[in-house]
Scaffold this motif. Structure first.
Motif, PDB file in Angstrom:
ATOM      1  N   ALA A  30       0.869  -1.193   0.000  1.00 23.10           N
ATOM      2  CA  ALA A  30       0.000   0.000   0.000  1.00 23.10           C
ATOM      3  C   ALA A  30       0.895   1.228   0.000  1.00 23.10           C
ATOM      4  CB  ALA A  30      -0.920  -0.005   1.219  1.00 23.10           C
ATOM      5  N   LYS A  31       1.043   1.863  -1.143  1.00 21.72           N
ATOM      6  CA  LYS A  31       1.894   3.045  -1.267  1.00 21.72           C
ATOM      7  C   LYS A  31       1.182   4.259  -0.707  1.00 21.72           C
ATOM      8  CE  LYS A  31       5.347   1.085  -3.456  1.00 21.72           C
ATOM      9  NZ  LYS A  31       6.702   1.017  -2.876  1.00 21.72           N
ATOM     10  N   VAL A  32       1.922   5.111   0.005  1.00 23.58           N
ATOM     11  CA  VAL A  32       1.290   6.294   0.587  1.00 23.58           C
ATOM     12  C   VAL A  32       1.989   7.597   0.215  1.00 23.58           C
ATOM     13  CG1 VAL A  32       0.480   4.954   2.572  1.00 23.58           C
ATOM     14  CG2 VAL A  32       2.625   6.209   2.742  1.00 23.58           C
ATOM     15  N   GLN A 133       5.928  -2.618   6.850  1.00 22.29           N
ATOM     16  CA  GLN A 133       5.601  -2.243   5.476  1.00 22.29           C
ATOM     17  C   GLN A 133       5.173  -3.463   4.660  1.00 22.29           C
ATOM     18  OE1 GLN A 133       8.723  -0.179   3.420  1.00 22.29           O
ATOM     19  NE2 GLN A 133       7.778  -0.422   1.418  1.00 22.29           N
ATOM     20  N   GLY A 137       1.567  -2.567   4.837  1.00 26.32           N
ATOM     21  CA  GLY A 137       1.626  -1.427   3.933  1.00 26.32           C
ATOM     22  C   GLY A 137       2.361  -0.244   4.532  1.00 26.32           C
ATOM     23  N   ALA A 139       1.416   2.707   5.109  1.00 27.09           N
ATOM     24  CA  ALA A 139       0.652   3.506   6.070  1.00 27.09           C
ATOM     25  C   ALA A 139       0.922   3.049   7.499  1.00 27.09           C
ATOM     26  CB  ALA A 139      -0.837   3.433   5.768  1.00 27.09           C
ATOM     27  N   ILE A 201      -3.105   8.640   2.191  1.00 32.65           N
ATOM     28  CA  ILE A 201      -3.554   7.359   2.738  1.00 32.65           C
ATOM     29  C   ILE A 201      -5.036   7.188   2.415  1.00 32.65           C
ATOM     30  CG2 ILE A 201      -3.930   6.006   4.841  1.00 32.65           C
ATOM     31  CD1 ILE A 201      -1.535   7.413   6.081  1.00 32.65           C
ATOM     32  N   ALA A 205      -5.733   1.437   2.608  1.00 33.80           N
ATOM     33  CA  ALA A 205      -4.431   1.493   3.292  1.00 33.80           C
ATOM     34  C   ALA A 205      -4.609   1.711   4.787  1.00 33.80           C
ATOM     35  CB  ALA A 205      -3.577   2.597   2.684  1.00 33.80           C
ATOM     36  N   LYS A 208      -5.557  -1.519   6.595  1.00 34.07           N
ATOM     37  CA  LYS A 208      -4.395  -2.389   6.739  1.00 34.07           C
ATOM     38  C   LYS A 208      -3.455  -1.865   7.815  1.00 34.07           C
ATOM     39  CE  LYS A 208      -4.717  -3.811   1.914  1.00 34.07           C
ATOM     40  NZ  LYS A 208      -4.200  -3.608   0.548  1.00 34.07           N
TER      41      LYS A 208
END
Length: 456
Positions: A30-32, A133, A137, A139, A201, A205, A208
């Motif tokens: 999950a990229k933030v 991470q 993720g 976040a 976010i 995300a 998670k």
């Protein structure tokens, strides 16, 4: 239930405010960080300039900027940046230089903490942040660092280690940890509202990331009076959500007088021996008549005649009225059909007995809505059912005798609500409350404010 269990070992580093835990779960990307994000301004000491430290520096830059604005508006005085700075520690390197409040790099293993004596934040970049991470993720990394900054905020409020030792009844650890979670929630709301320059976010995300917060709960059965208590999963998520919904001012006013914690120690050797979990069949036998009695009382108080739904075992997932999951309310014959063969027993085994209780409670809540003449379809019905299940849970929690909650039951409810939307589906199996963050919020309303909050 009393008469269950996800045990996670949590330890707190000496001389520091922090958390450590084994991190279970499946990898979840999950990229933030925003693609157009400007460079971070925070300098990280000991950094290898790798991706995890870059993420930490980016997060801390936005967290500091948030508190530069919010501290002034909350406390009417300027924010003071951390004088000790930020430290990344490679705990896999025995020769690595230790950060403040530690004797050696290995002292930081699996940990992130705020050191009041040095006014510094440090983290393990080898076996904590990258694992968070991978499992929960990016976040999750943001939430953990925002929590540690929350402790720095407390230090500037005067909640110092000296104050905690001098007035332990005023500043118990479980309260200061909840307040730090609350401050983290307030920061994350700033991000989800699009006000964070470098971070973004979304709802998925965030759900998670809360998995990481749950990971750092206390072991089931920990007393809230324990000097190292950080709070149950339910209490930690509740504090985070309060910050998210109410903001920093609300968090700053948390006290032992206005904060209710659900964490409890075991009160019997039997409960401790079975981890607070009833076997599946025993749980069904105990909870269904209890739910029937509770919802009969709700209906009677509303001037309605309760029609007890018949609880029936099913060898497959019930399909009487759409896909409601392993427990279904069937309006046509007023039954509660329960999958006793596959999925519900599996959930019971994985998450604990009150995961089972929570799902069944929402279907009895659907029967209650029908008796009251309220809609049983649509997202409002789904939200009301979650709330009523929470109201039942809150009522059971208050009991002194008989069928009641065991330590960890609230955590089991939070876990199943975050990971599945079964409890949040309407009587046709549709219109679920999403995301899990909101499912927990609706459940909590019922727990703390009762059935009237649910619109019945």
């Amino acid at each position: 239930m009393r008469h269950r269990s996800i045990a996670l070992i949590v330890a707190t580093a000496l001389l520091a405010v922090g958390c450590t835990a084994e991190i279970p779960g499946r990898p979840r990307a999950a990229k933030v960080v925003k693609k157009e994000a400007s460079s971070p301004t925070v300098q990280v000491r000991g950094s290898d300039n790798g991706p995890i430290d870059k993420l930490a520096a980016t997060a801390l830059t936005d967290i500091e900027e948030f508190w530069t604005d919010s501290f002034q508006s909350t406390f009417n005085k300027p924010w003071k940046p951390l004088t000790g700075g930020y430290f990344s520690v490679d705990t896999a390197d025995a020769t690595a230089k230790p950060p403040p409040c530690t004797q050696k790099a290995a002292d930081v293993e699996g940990n992130a903490f705020y050191c009041p004596a040095a006014d510094a934040i440090a983290w393990d970049r080898a076996s904590l942040l990258p694992v968070l991470q991978d499992r929960f993720g990016e976040a999750a990394v943001v939430v953990v660092l925002a929590h540690e900054m929350g402790h720095a905020v407390q230090n500037r409020m005067g909640i110092t280690p000296e104050a905690e030792r001098r007035e332990p009844d005023r500043y118990p650890t479980i309260l200061t940890e909840a307040q730090a979670d609350c401050f983290a929630g307030a920061f994350v709301r700033n991000v989800t509202d699009g006000k964070s320059p470098r971070l973004d976010i979304n709802a998925d995300a965030l759900d998670k990331a809360l998995g990481a917060l749950i990971t750092f709960r206390d072991p089931v059965g920990t007393s809230p009076e324990d000097e190292q208590a950080h709070g149950s999963a339910f209490d930690r998520v509740a504090a985070f959500q309060d910050g998210y919904e109410q903001g920093t001012k609300f968090c700053s006013q948390m006290t032992v007088q206005n904060r209710q914690f659900t964490q409890r120690a075991f009160t019997s050797t039997t409960d401790r021996a079975n981890g607070g979990n009833l076997p599946f069949d025993d749980m069904l036998e105990a909870v269904t008549p209890d739910l029937d009695g509770f919802f009969k009382d709700v209906a009677t108080k509303a001037g309605k005649t309760w029609q007890s739904p018949r609880a029936e075992a099913s060898q497959t997932e019930p399909t009487c009225s759409g896909d409601q999951g392993p427990v279904a309310y069937c309006p046509s014959d007023k039954t509660i059909k329960i999958d006793t063969k596959e999925e519900l027993p599996d959930l019971h085994k994985e998450f604990g007995d009150y995961a089972t209780g929570t799902l069944i409670a929402t279907r009895y809540a659907m029967a209650e809505l029908a008796v009251l003449g309220k809609p049983t379809e649509g997202e409002k019905a789904s939200a009301a059912a979650l709330c009523l299940a929470g109201a039942y849970t809150g009522a059971v929690f208050q009991r002194q005798d008989g069928f009641g909650l065991s330590p960890g039951d609230f955590d089991e409810a939070v876990t199943v609500l975050l990971q599945f939307d079964y409890a949040a589906r309407d009587a046709k199996g549709g219109n679920p409350v999403d995301p899990g963050f909101q499912r927990v919020a609706r459940f909590r309303e019922g727990v703390f404010e009762g059935a009237k909050k649910c619109g019945v």
